[in-house]
Design a protein around this motif. Structure first.
Motif, PDB file in Angstrom:
ATOM      1  N   GLY A  30     -30.684 150.441  93.144  1.00  0.00           N
ATOM      2  CA  GLY A  30     -30.189 150.027  94.452  1.00  0.00           C
ATOM      3  C   GLY A  30     -28.736 150.403  94.605  1.00  0.00           C
ATOM      4  O   GLY A  30     -28.256 151.353  93.975  1.00  0.00           O
ATOM      5  N   PRO A  31     -28.005 149.668  95.449  1.00  0.00           N
ATOM      6  CA  PRO A  31     -26.590 149.981  95.666  1.00  0.00           C
ATOM      7  C   PRO A  31     -25.811 149.951  94.351  1.00  0.00           C
ATOM      8  O   PRO A  31     -26.154 149.194  93.432  1.00  0.00           O
ATOM      9  N   TRP A  74     -22.291 149.305  85.906  1.00  0.00           N
ATOM     10  CA  TRP A  74     -23.711 149.589  85.691  1.00  0.00           C
ATOM     11  C   TRP A  74     -24.017 151.051  86.007  1.00  0.00           C
ATOM     12  O   TRP A  74     -23.396 151.645  86.887  1.00  0.00           O
ATOM     13  N   GLN A  75     -24.978 151.613  85.268  1.00  0.00           N
ATOM     14  CA  GLN A  75     -25.451 152.966  85.568  1.00  0.00           C
ATOM     15  C   GLN A  75     -26.269 152.937  86.854  1.00  0.00           C
ATOM     16  O   GLN A  75     -27.018 151.986  87.106  1.00  0.00           O
ATOM     17  N   GLU A  76     -26.144 153.993  87.662  1.00  0.00           N
ATOM     18  CA  GLU A  76     -26.826 154.054  88.947  1.00  0.00           C
ATOM     19  C   GLU A  76     -28.157 154.787  88.797  1.00  0.00           C
ATOM     20  O   GLU A  76     -28.195 155.991  88.525  1.00  0.00           O
ATOM     21  N   TYR A  77     -29.248 154.071  88.980  1.00  0.00           N
ATOM     22  CA  TYR A  77     -30.597 154.607  88.762  1.00  0.00           C
ATOM     23  C   TYR A  77     -30.837 155.883  89.569  1.00  0.00           C
ATOM     24  O   TYR A  77     -31.497 156.816  89.093  1.00  0.00           O
ATOM     25  N   ALA A  78     -30.324 155.939  90.787  1.00  0.00           N
ATOM     26  CA  ALA A  78     -30.602 157.078  91.670  1.00  0.00           C
ATOM     27  C   ALA A  78     -30.160 158.412  91.062  1.00  0.00           C
ATOM     28  O   ALA A  78     -30.675 159.474  91.448  1.00  0.00           O
ATOM     29  N   ARG A  79     -29.240 158.374  90.088  1.00  0.00           N
ATOM     30  CA  ARG A  79     -28.803 159.619  89.456  1.00  0.00           C
ATOM     31  C   ARG A  79     -29.930 160.284  88.672  1.00  0.00           C
ATOM     32  O   ARG A  79     -29.861 161.487  88.371  1.00  0.00           O
ATOM     33  N   ALA A  80     -30.965 159.520  88.351  1.00  0.00           N
ATOM     34  CA  ALA A  80     -32.080 160.078  87.582  1.00  0.00           C
ATOM     35  C   ALA A  80     -32.763 161.228  88.310  1.00  0.00           C
ATOM     36  O   ALA A  80     -33.304 162.147  87.680  1.00  0.00           O
ATOM     37  N   TYR A  81     -32.725 161.190  89.649  1.00  0.00           N
ATOM     38  CA  TYR A  81     -33.436 162.225  90.417  1.00  0.00           C
ATOM     39  C   TYR A  81     -32.721 163.575  90.382  1.00  0.00           C
ATOM     40  O   TYR A  81     -33.202 164.549  90.961  1.00  0.00           O
TER      41      TYR A  81
END
Length: 580
Positions: A168-169, A174-181
């Motif tokens: 999420g935001p 914290w690591q940002e999950y969206a970077r996985a894409y």
């Protein structure tokens, strides 16, 4: 992705069950669990099925009407990206990862990616608070956590050196999950996964004590849930809706392994507050063909207009706790479909079930599923009997049984004592092998030296239109030792009054033998575990406190003797004239 020996062995077992979907006798007699040395379900099954497969695997509908639909191929690629990114963050084979997300795409991506890496999942519901999470991280030995951004603050007071990943935001620190894409879509494992490697550590819901830590492998749950697939009757192309919260074993049962074993689509309807009418509309619009729900949801559904669903699901099942016959009857009348009960635990997959195409006996939860050898063991003598504790014969150990309680050899030894796995649940068996649930071993009690099954009494109570939910426990009594007392949640439109109590007592008199009758009742909310199971242990403890003075009556308690049945008029003597 090329098929492996494990893939072919798994497929053969699955296809055998599909071929005998309504031929229970053959399926039970001839089914054999696949023998697997190396197996990674995400790589050796899901990715193989997903190659070039654009059929929907996951379909999520939100309350505001937004939808997300992903194919098998898309989920395979996205979980590859996540696995690569997690590896770059330091997630290694055998590492333990707490996964605490709602029903959102990232949940399924993380499940698949963690499996591909050979890491260990510790599922957790977003309802958990900091105290629960400290226990999960400490006892689970977690090195990584994946949580929704909104829940990240819960970890502020959770000590430990673990990777923090927020979905999420952005969250500071914290690591940002969206970077996985941004990661590559091709994934290469760093080695082989053994079928007996640990995959899951489940914290049980803890109805009586501190949650136990149940350990499952890459075989016991992914492959073991072939029995669950068989029970539900799932087939390729089905759209399967299961009402269950992430973090609990039932979510993995029917929202991951069973449907994807069958190559069916997992369908989710997210809601902030349960709305039976809206759920039925979405089931109609989206063409749900298979439906699983816990008894609480089924009980709420029968309060709605079931007939509004013009094309009901072909398959309907219930699990979590046994379903009351009244619920099954109402659904059958409205949909022409019989809800089929199934019995299993966090520790196992489905052990006992009413499977497709077989006669369903009222009140029975069915017969042992293919791959399970179920015996009833007398708790006092240890002998196999026609009524007793539901146990699994360990001389023919089912693949779907847990390894044990992680880090607790004493509890494991107790559960596996005498050559059996002991479920702690009681049942009786008829001549055709059908099992009828009696109750938890610690819920069954004696009143006036008669053994009382709370479930049997609760089933009668819920038949009354005033009762939405019921829980029966022993209430201390100076003469009988204990008498059955019901705690009741009322249906809409009913008031907690003397009139309502009188109507329910009259219903019990008409439908229960005198020694089983409800003698006391109280209208109250039912205490439940975070997974929704009724905490009868809490009600029992409360009764003991309420009745410390045997002559006193607790506030709000109604008693059967307060409402004597009406005295019938005596019949006139034979040959007499009727009154003028």
């Amino acid at each position: 992705m090329a098929a492996t020996v494990g893939t072919e062995s798994f497929r053969a077992a699955r296809d055998f069950l599909l071929a005998h979907a309504e031929d229970y006798d053959t399926a039970y007699r001839e089914f054999e669990w696949p023998r697997l040395a190396e197996f990674n379900w995400a790589l050796d099954w899901f990715d193989v099925v997903a190659e070039g497969n654009d059929r929907p695997a996951l379909w999520i509908v939100e309350q505001d009407g937004a939808e997300t639909k992903l194919s098998f191929a898309q989920l395979s690629r996205r979980s590859n990206q996540l696995a690569n990114w997690l590896r770059d963050l330091g997630v290694r084979r055998g590492d333990r990862l707490v996964l605490m997300l709602g029903n959102q795409v990232e949940l399924w991506e993380t499940i698949l990616a963690t499996m591909k890496l050979g890491a260990v999942l510790i599922p957790a519901t977003p309802l958990l608070g900091p105290v629960d999470l400290r226990d999960r991280v400490r006892r689970g030995g977690a090195r990584h956590v994946v949580v929704g951004s909104v829940d990240a603050p819960k970890f502020d007071g959770v000590p430990g050196d673990y990777t923090r990943i927020a979905v999420g935001p952005p969250v500071p620190g914290w690591q940002e999950y969206a970077r996985a894409y941004e990661a590559p879509t091709d994934f290469v494992p760093d080695g082989v996964t053994r079928a007996d490697d640990t995959l899951l550590l489940y914290f049980t819901s803890g109805t009586t004590a501190l949650p136990k830590l149940v350990e499952h492998t890459h075989a016991s749950y992914p492959v073991g849930h072939l029995s669950t697939m068989y029970w539900i009757g799932l087939r390729p192309g089905d759209t399967h809706l299961n009402i269950s919260s992430p973090g609990w074993a039932k979510h993995a049962w029917s929202n991951v392994f069973a449907p994807w074993n069958a190559e069916a689509c997992v369908f989710i309807y997210n809601y902030a507050r349960f709305d039976a009418s809206r759920l039925l509309r979405e089931m109609e619009r989206c063409g749900v063909t298979s439906f699983c729900a816990p008894p609480t949801v089924w009980r709420m559904l029968i309060q709605a207009d079931l007939a509004s669903l013009r094309t009901p699901p072909e398959k309907a099942v219930g699990a979590g706790e046994p379903l009351n016959p009244e619920v099954i009857d109402q659904v059958r009348k409205a949909w022409g479909v019989t809800i089929r009960d199934g019995f299993g635990q966090t520790e196992t997959t489905v052990q006992v079930a009413n499977t497709p195409g077989q006669p369903v006996k009222p009140g029975s939860m069915g017969r042992a599923t293919p791959g399970y050898r179920v015996e009833l063991v007398d708790p006092l003598t240890g002998e196999v009997a026609e009524e007793g504790e539901i146990c699994l014969d360990l001389t023919d150990r089912p693949l779907g049984l847990m390894v044990g309680y992680h880090g607790d050899p004493e509890r494991t030894a107790e559960a596996m004592a005498g050559g059996f796995y002991h479920t702690g649940d009681m049942a009786s068996r008829d001549d055709e092998g059908y099992l009828t649930y009696v109750g938890r071993a610690d819920d069954v009690f004696k009143a006036s030296d008669y053994r009382i099954s709370p479930f049997e009494l609760e089933s009668v109570l819920i038949e009354h239109e005033a009762v939405a939910e019921a829980a029966v426990v022993p209430s201390p009594d100076p003469l009988r030792l204990a008498v059955p007392k019901a705690y009741l949640v009322l249906a809409a439109g009913w008031q907690p009054s003397e009139e309502t109590a009188a109507a329910i007592f009259a219903h019990c008199r008409a439908n229960l033998a005198p020694f089983k009758r409800i003698r006391r009742l109280e209208f109250a909310d039912l205490p439940k575990t975070i997974s929704g199971k009724i905490r009868r242990v809490e009600l029992r403890a409360g009764e003991a406190v309420k009745h410390l003075d045997p002559q006193a009556r607790p506030d709000g308690e109604y008693r059967d003797e307060d409402f004597p049945p009406p005295v019938e008029a005596a019949a006139p003597p034979a040959g007499s004239m009727p009154p003028a």
